[in-house]
Enzyme design. Structure first.
Site, PDB file in Angstrom:
ATOM      1  N   GLY A  14       1.994 -17.549   9.980  1.00 39.89           N
ATOM      2  CA  GLY A  14       1.836 -16.437  10.920  1.00 39.89           C
ATOM      3  C   GLY A  14       2.937 -16.282  11.955  1.00 39.89           C
ATOM      4  CG  ASN A  16       7.186 -12.334   9.916  1.00 37.26           C
ATOM      5  OD1 ASN A  16       8.126 -11.709  10.404  1.00 37.26           O
ATOM      6  ND2 ASN A  16       7.344 -13.209   8.937  1.00 37.26           N
ATOM      7  CG  MET A  93       1.678 -15.566   0.538  1.00 47.25           C
ATOM      8  SD  MET A  93       3.326 -14.831   0.378  1.00 47.25           S
ATOM      9  CE  MET A  93       4.196 -15.747   1.649  1.00 47.25           C
ATOM     10  CB  ILE A  95       0.090  -8.324  -5.969  1.00 45.32           C
ATOM     11  CG1 ILE A  95       1.418  -9.089  -5.811  1.00 45.32           C
ATOM     12  CG2 ILE A  95       0.331  -6.924  -6.513  1.00 45.32           C
ATOM     13  CD1 ILE A  95       2.221  -9.248  -7.073  1.00 45.32           C
ATOM     14  CG  LEU A  96      -2.919  -5.647  -1.341  1.00 40.78           C
ATOM     15  CD1 LEU A  96      -2.402  -5.178   0.006  1.00 40.78           C
ATOM     16  CD2 LEU A  96      -4.396  -6.027  -1.259  1.00 40.78           C
ATOM     17  CG  ASN A 110       5.421  -6.791   2.383  1.00 37.76           C
ATOM     18  OD1 ASN A 110       4.806  -7.734   2.895  1.00 37.76           O
ATOM     19  ND2 ASN A 110       6.290  -6.973   1.395  1.00 37.76           N
ATOM     20  CG  HIS A 112      10.624  -9.203   0.111  1.00 37.72           C
ATOM     21  ND1 HIS A 112       9.683  -9.949  -0.570  1.00 37.72           N
ATOM     22  CD2 HIS A 112      11.816  -9.452  -0.468  1.00 37.72           C
ATOM     23  CE1 HIS A 112      10.297 -10.613  -1.549  1.00 37.72           C
ATOM     24  NE2 HIS A 112      11.584 -10.333  -1.509  1.00 37.72           N
ATOM     25  CG  ASP A 153       8.367  -7.013  -2.801  1.00 40.10           C
ATOM     26  OD1 ASP A 153       7.688  -6.957  -1.767  1.00 40.10           O
ATOM     27  OD2 ASP A 153       8.542  -8.068  -3.437  1.00 40.10           O
ATOM     28  CD  GLU A 183      10.992 -12.941   7.180  1.00 40.87           C
ATOM     29  OE1 GLU A 183       9.756 -12.822   7.215  1.00 40.87           O
ATOM     30  OE2 GLU A 183      11.547 -13.869   6.561  1.00 40.87           O
TER      31      GLU A 183
END
Ligand code: GAR
Length: 203
Positions: A14, A16, A93, A95-96, A110, A112, A153, A183
């Site tokens: 966490g 970010n 982590m 994928i939706l 997002n 990356h 992505d 980031e």
């Protein structure tokens, strides 16, 4: 002042999320307010960071819900209940599917840890991307913030920042430099950009 409701989805440390919390405190994020943090891992340290900042948290576990569809539906109901305007994936982590991304079209961003379209897509996450960048021998990497659609992505880029790769870098050293130099800077700036756009559209 009217603010957009920000929900942050996390899975790990966490840092970010912390950058977003700090940016809201310092006024870099002024058009939005983080009102929910959701983790898909029960032991994510990000949850502690949220609690320390007084933000509501929720843990949603795919293993308990049984399927991707049930997992995403649980996420959607928590986000709708919190009246979420923008979802920030900050080290999330999982994928939706299109079922989820279409529900929040142009409302999910997002971060990356490479310069997309390099070292991204399915299987490229966390330290793996830095291992791949070093193995390839690229001399510049960086971070990208982008909108999220059904292609991993693959959504439109909002901001990027390049970071130099130095002689002797390990994946861990490179990961830390990209977080610090890219980031943690472009994620809050991108979040503010999208929040202010949402507020503008409303008024
Ligand atoms: C960050 O480097 C983020 O960019 C990356 O995972 C790390 C999470 O760290 N995300 C991905 O690789 C997504 N494809 P954090 O939990 O300390 O923010």
């Amino acid at each position: 002042m009217l603010k957009a409701n920000i929900a942050v989805l996390v899975s790990g440390g966490g840092t970010n999320l912390q950058a977003l919390i700090d940016a809201e405190k310092s006024g870099i994020i002024k058009s939005g307010k983080i009102n929910l943090v959701i983790s898909n891992k029960a032991d994510a340290y990000a949850l502690e960071r949220a609690k320390n900042a007084g933000i509501s948290t929720k843990t949603v576990l795919k293993s308990e819900l049984g399927s991707q569809e049930a997992f995403e539906n649980e996420l959607i109901s928590a986000l709708d209940e919190a009246k979420t305007d923008i979802i920030v994936l900050a080290g999330f982590m999982s994928i939706l599917s299109a079922n989820f991304t279409n529900h929040f079209k142009d409302r999910i961003i997002n971060v990356h840890p490479t310069l997309i379209p390099s070292f991204c897509g399915k299987g490229f996450y966390g330290l793996k991307v830095h291992e791949a960048a070093l193995a390839y021998g690229v001399k510049v990497s960086g971070a990208t913030v982008h909108f999220v659609n059904e292609i991993p992505d693959g959504g439109k880029i909002i901001m990027q920042k390049a970071v130099e790769i130095l002689e002797g870098d390990t994946p861990e050293v490179l990961q830390k430099r990209i977080m610090e130099e890219a980031e943690w800077k472009i994620l809050p700036l991108s979040c503010e950009k999208v929040c202010s756009q949402i507020i503008k559209e409303r008024s």
